[in-house]
Design a protein around this motif. Structure first.
Motif, mmCIF file in Angstrom:
data_model
loop_
_atom_site.group_PDB
_atom_site.id
_atom_site.type_symbol
_atom_site.label_atom_id
_atom_site.label_comp_id
_atom_site.label_asym_id
_atom_site.label_seq_id
_atom_site.Cartn_x
_atom_site.Cartn_y
_atom_site.Cartn_z
ATOM 1 N N ASP A 252 2.710 0.208 -5.192
ATOM 2 C CA ASP A 252 2.464 -0.155 -6.591
ATOM 3 C C ASP A 252 3.739 -0.679 -7.242
ATOM 4 O O ASP A 252 3.715 -1.691 -7.957
ATOM 5 N N ALA A 253 4.853 0.002 -7.007
ATOM 6 C CA ALA A 253 6.119 -0.375 -7.651
ATOM 7 C C ALA A 253 6.599 -1.743 -7.191
ATOM 8 O O ALA A 253 7.213 -2.488 -7.961
ATOM 9 N N THR A 254 6.321 -2.089 -5.936
ATOM 10 C CA THR A 254 6.744 -3.387 -5.395
ATOM 11 C C THR A 254 5.649 -4.445 -5.518
ATOM 12 O O THR A 254 5.810 -5.570 -5.028
ATOM 13 N N GLN A 255 4.521 -4.079 -6.153
ATOM 14 C CA GLN A 255 3.383 -4.976 -6.336
ATOM 15 C C GLN A 255 2.927 -5.578 -4.999
ATOM 16 O O GLN A 255 2.620 -6.767 -4.897
ATOM 17 N N ASN A 256 2.894 -4.737 -4.007
ATOM 18 C CA ASN A 256 2.497 -5.145 -2.662
ATOM 19 C C ASN A 256 0.980 -5.012 -2.531
ATOM 20 O O ASN A 256 0.438 -3.905 -2.515
ATOM 21 N N THR A 257 0.298 -6.147 -2.440
ATOM 22 C CA THR A 257 -1.163 -6.149 -2.312
ATOM 23 C C THR A 257 -1.597 -6.461 -0.880
ATOM 24 O O THR A 257 -2.792 -6.560 -0.602
#
Length: 437
Positions: A209-214
């Motif tokens: 979530d913190a690295t916006q890794n989808t």
């Protein structure tokens, strides 16, 4: 008649401990008689004895197998054969554990359905597919009955024996034998604490979530259906990254799949409290929607920033077959207190890895863990000859890097992934700054 449930449980646990001590003594006695009459090698006899003693000793054997920096090579090689998939227990035992854990809450109010046939059965836990009453497909990791009592009893016995040996044979104290056993005890106790494993998963999800890794995902944990002995997680449907043709059916660019997985893992090394230390083909899945699924966070490691920096240099040098740089980075890891002849070390590393790099990629990706461990053992042997000692977490790290190297040889056989601009080995954030606190 004892009516206090707590007191009754304590008495039962004490009786189980006494029974376990008697069982252990019997197995050890039979092993001693066999040792006196059988020509079998000592490592083989010890491994077979561990398997007879059950869960704790099987896990101890697996620890020996994955710690080439701590144990003699002949024992590490023998314990590669230690059982991981063990005979499954009848569902009635698993059901009883679930009822004990959830107390007055009926299982029917949590699970709509539980498959009685297990998906997997290991030394400590058994895994079953299930459906929650809210409709989600899940897997339930259920600790086998009596495992905690057996674990604590066994580990206390092993620790006590090593302390006794150190008093009888003072030279053993310099080998830090009891400290090694204490570390094993600490790690194994954590492994049977599913609350800790759930926290590992949560840390990883917070990192995503913190690295916006989808591009990556870990299974959701359902706290209302989880306890210290039961871990209920979202069921991820996917395929292991072992077959290029199968991967192509779900992804147009297999290289991007691998790069996404590696970028996620590399970033987690610096930004999570711990890193996933066992991403073999069964624990790294390509999901049908193209995302990468990271599963089974029971084995994790922790890494010092300087070790990671040197490891990156080591792997880069390996990709470019620059053995002198490989040797320099081994020394830069700070795992030696003696002066190392870098040129001689480089020559030894060239002899070792020249054979590895020529290996048949399809053969090495077939899941041959023994081959991976052989490489690690050879590396440790070379390092020890030059006065370099590897900590356990470095062994876990290097093993994972070798897994990735072999994924590359199957999924991207005609390209150098480490020179691809999409691969981000070094993150912009400071190594000491963690996104997860």
């Amino acid at each position: 008649m004892i009516k206090n449930p707590t007191a009754k449980k304590q008495i039962l646990n004490s009786l189980r401990s006494v029974a376990r001590l008697g069982e252990t003594a019997g197995v050890v006695l039979r092993a001693g008689i066999r040792h006196a009459t059988d020509a079998a090698p000592t490592p083989q006899l010890l491994r077979e004895t561990f398997e007879q003693l059950g869960a704790t000793y099987i896990k101890l054997g697996q620890f020996i197998a994955s710690s080439p920096s701590l144990f003699p090579r002949e024992y590490v090689e023998e314990f590669q054969r230690c059982l991981d998939q063990t005979p499954s227990l009848p569902f009635s035992y698993i059901e009883q554990t679930l009822k004990e854990e959830f107390g007055d809450t009926p299982l029917e109010s949590i699970f709509q359905h539980i498959e009685q046939a297990p998906l997997a059965s290991a030394s400590i836990a058994q895994v079953h597919a299930a459906t929650l009453v809210t409709g989600e497909d899940v897997v339930i990791k259920v600790q086998k009955p009596g495992v905690q009592t057996i674990l604590h009893t066994d580990l206390n016995v092993v620790y006590g024996v090593t302390r006794l040996f150190e008093k009888v044979v003072p030279k053993l104290k310099f080998a830090s034998l009891s400290e090694i056993v204490d570390e094993i005890r600490s790690r194994m106790v954590k492994e049977v604490d599913f609350v800790a494993e759930a926290q590992n998963i949560e840390d990883f999800q917070q990192f995503l979530d913190a690295t916006q890794n989808t591009q990556a995902v870990a299974p959701k944990v359902y706290p209302q259906a989880s306890t210290r002995r039961v871990l209920t997680m979202q069921r991820l449907y996917g395929l292991p990254l072992t077959d290029l043709e199968v991967v192509k059916q779900y992804a147009k660019d297999p290289a991007q799949v691998l790069i996404s997985a590696m970028n996620t893992w590399f970033a987690s090394l610096m930004m999570c409290k711990s890193f996933h230390a066992d991403l073999h083909a069964g624990n790294l899945l390509l999901l049908k929607d193209g995302r990468i699924g990271f599963i089974d966070f029971g084995i994790v490691g922790q890494l010092k920033p300087e070790v990671w920096g040197a490891t990156i240099g080591f792997m880069d040098a390996l990709q470019h077959t620059n053995y002198h740089e490989m040797a320099k980075n081994m020394v830069n890891m700070g795992m030696t207190h003696t002066k190392v002849d870098v040129d001689r070390l480089a020559q030894d590393m060239e002899k070792l890895f020249s054979g590895v790099l020529m290996a048949d990629p399809q053969k090495v990706m077939s899941g041959d863990v023994a081959d991976l461990n052989a490489i690690m053992l050879d590396m440790v042997g070379v390092g020890e000859r030059h006065g370099i000692h590897f900590p356990r977490d470095f062994a876990l790290l290097m093993k994972q890097m070798l897994y990735f190297d072999r994924f590359m040889r199957v999924l991207t056989p005609y390209m150098d992934v480490f020179s691809d601009s999409r691969l981000q080995l070094l993150q912009e954030s400071e190594p000491t700054s963690k996104l997860i606190h």
